[in-house]
Design an enzyme around this catalytic site. Structure first.
Site, PDB file in Angstrom:
ATOM      1  N   CYS A 133      -6.323   2.144  -9.805  1.00 30.83           N
ATOM      2  CA  CYS A 133      -6.797   0.886  -9.224  1.00 30.83           C
ATOM      3  C   CYS A 133      -8.124   0.428  -9.812  1.00 30.83           C
ATOM      4  O   CYS A 133      -8.326  -0.762 -10.024  1.00 30.83           O
ATOM      5  CB  CYS A 133      -6.881   0.982  -7.712  1.00 30.83           C
ATOM      6  N   ASP A 152      -2.430   3.534  -6.836  1.00 32.19           N
ATOM      7  CA  ASP A 152      -1.708   4.530  -7.636  1.00 32.19           C
ATOM      8  C   ASP A 152      -2.649   5.382  -8.490  1.00 32.19           C
ATOM      9  O   ASP A 152      -2.228   6.017  -9.447  1.00 32.19           O
ATOM     10  CB  ASP A 152      -0.655   3.845  -8.515  1.00 32.19           C
ATOM     11  N   HIS A 180     -10.283   4.018  -3.206  1.00 34.52           N
ATOM     12  CA  HIS A 180      -9.599   2.805  -3.650  1.00 34.52           C
ATOM     13  C   HIS A 180     -10.537   1.650  -4.016  1.00 34.52           C
ATOM     14  O   HIS A 180     -11.569   1.457  -3.371  1.00 34.52           O
ATOM     15  CB  HIS A 180      -8.628   2.330  -2.565  1.00 34.52           C
TER      16      HIS A 180
END
EC number: 3.4.19.12
Lengths: 151, 261
Positions: free
Chosen positions: B81, B78, B255
């Site tokens: 992270c 989101d 990420h």
């Protein structure tokens, strides 16, 4: 009290006790409904808006301060400014993309006062007519493109 | 809606924003409903399964990871992270090694006043600081890993901690603005960069954010970069460079997850 109400309560106290110049929160409006505030804004001395009075409407969702507040000018006097549409919508990045939970009603008001104060020429945004005709009632539903920070 | 095959014609009289933003909300909710904010500890095998159909470049890199790590913990994608992965791994390590916890707690405690002295309004930052300190106190009481996981999987508490970590990054970058000004792209001041790329929720993190957070909290981290770079191994990077981190994160473009040996 929810965390949103607790936070707004704190902000209200700070704003009534120590308001920035030209910013007056309408406590009567707040006492009726904590999630909708009206704030009076006065054009800064020496700016193009010197002596003018404006009204801002703030609406807070239960996810505030994670959701930004919905902020727009209301009432009979909408400032004529290149980032303010005639329906009261304001093109200001901290109201959507650049909102942070560490910002507040006070910091939003200060940004708007500063945006008005740095204005060189009173005029509407170039796309005012088409925008006002097609936009949603809620300015947060507009995908703003922030291109010009100099006015 | 236009029939399939019809060419899309932009109608300037129509408002497309509502539909676009509704679509973005739907995607956000989908991500939120499918994954925990921070997952349980999983075998690294799950990573291999995820890349079952991928080319060999990724498989070689996973093999390389498996030689050094056995488990991972996934975080929700989101945009927050890095903060959740670092925050969780950082607090979790104090559950097994509490020697340096008192010093960490003191740094965290003092950080609020430093932020206030940098001009952050006290009444907005204190709630976030309190949530961060409350999590540290739980760790001090030697709570279970499950209890720590529950804190990070409670959207409200978890987000409050993320905001505070973001403020710490912003504060450090602004304090060292003369230095960091050299690394900021575009015609932006460090303060503008912080306002746009650090403080808002969901804005992704880069080297500069990692340097700031690890330095200001004095908790080093190792990041394993699993990207398209042409090599058989993941690239390792310690923050700060000469440190011996005891926590490790896995980076895949856009990420961060947590790694365990």
């Amino acid at each position: 009290m929810t965390s949103m109400e607790k936070r707004l309560q704190k902000e209200l106290q700070a704003l009534t006790k120590d308001p920035p110049a030209g910013v007056i929160v309408n406590t009567e409006s707040v006492s009726q409904n904590m999630s909708e505030w009206i704030v009076d804004l006065y054009g800064a001395p020496g700016s193009l808006y010197d002596g003018e009075k404006f009204q801002l409407s703030f609406k807070f969702s239960p996810r505030y301060p994670f959701d930004s507040p919905q902020v727009m000018f209301i009432g009979p006097n909408i400032p004529v400014h290149p980032h303010v549409y005639s329906n009261g919508h304001i093109c200001l990045s901290i109201l959507t993309d650049d909102w942070s939970p560490a910002l507040s009603v006070t910091s939003v008001c200060l940004s708007i006062v500063s945006m008005l104060s740095s204005c060189q020429e009173k005029k509407r945004p170039p796309d005012n007519a088409i925008y006002v005709k097609t936009c949603s009632k809620n300015p947060k539903k507009t995908r703003w493109f922030y291109h010009d920070d100099t006015v | 809606m236009a029939a399939e095959g019809d060419k899309f014609v932009y109608d300037p009289e129509r408002n497309y924003d509502d539909a676009t933003m509704a679509q973005i909300r739907v995607m956000e909710n989908e991500i939120a409903s499918q994954n925990n904010i921070v997952s349980d500890r999983l075998s690294l095998q799950t990573l291999m399964e995820e890349y079952a159909d991928a080319d060999d470049a990724f498989k070689l890199k996973i093999k390389d990871l498996e030689s050094r790590y056995r488990y991972m913990r996934r975080t929700r994608g989101d945009g927050n992270c890095f903060y959740r992965a670092f925050g969780f791994a950082c607090l979790e390590q104090f559950l097994t090694d509490s020697k340096t916890l008192p010093r960490f707690k003191e740094v965290a405690q003092k950080s609020r006043d430093e932020l206030v002295s940098l001009g952050f309004p006290q009444f907005t930052i204190e709630d976030f600081h309190e949530s961060f300190m409350a999590a540290i106190k739980q760790v001090e009481k030697q709570c279970s890993v499950t209890e720590l996981s529950n804190i990070f999987n409670d959207q409200g508490l978890s987000d409050y901690i993320v905001v505070y970590l973001r403020l710490l990054v912003s504060g450090y970058l602004q304090k060292e603005a003369d230095f960091f000004a050299n690394f900021i792209e575009g015609e932006r001041t460090v303060k503008e960069f912080c306002n746009q790329e650090v403080e808002p929720m969901g804005k992704e993190s880069d080297h500069i954010h990692i340097i700031a957070l690890t330095t200001t909290l004095d908790v080093p981290v190792r990041v394993e970069y699993m990207d398209r770079v042409d090599s058989e191994k993941c690239t390792q990077h310690n923050f700060p460079e000469e440190s011996q981190p005891s926590i490790a994160l896995l980076y895949r473009p856009g990420h961060y997850d947590i790694l365990y040996s």
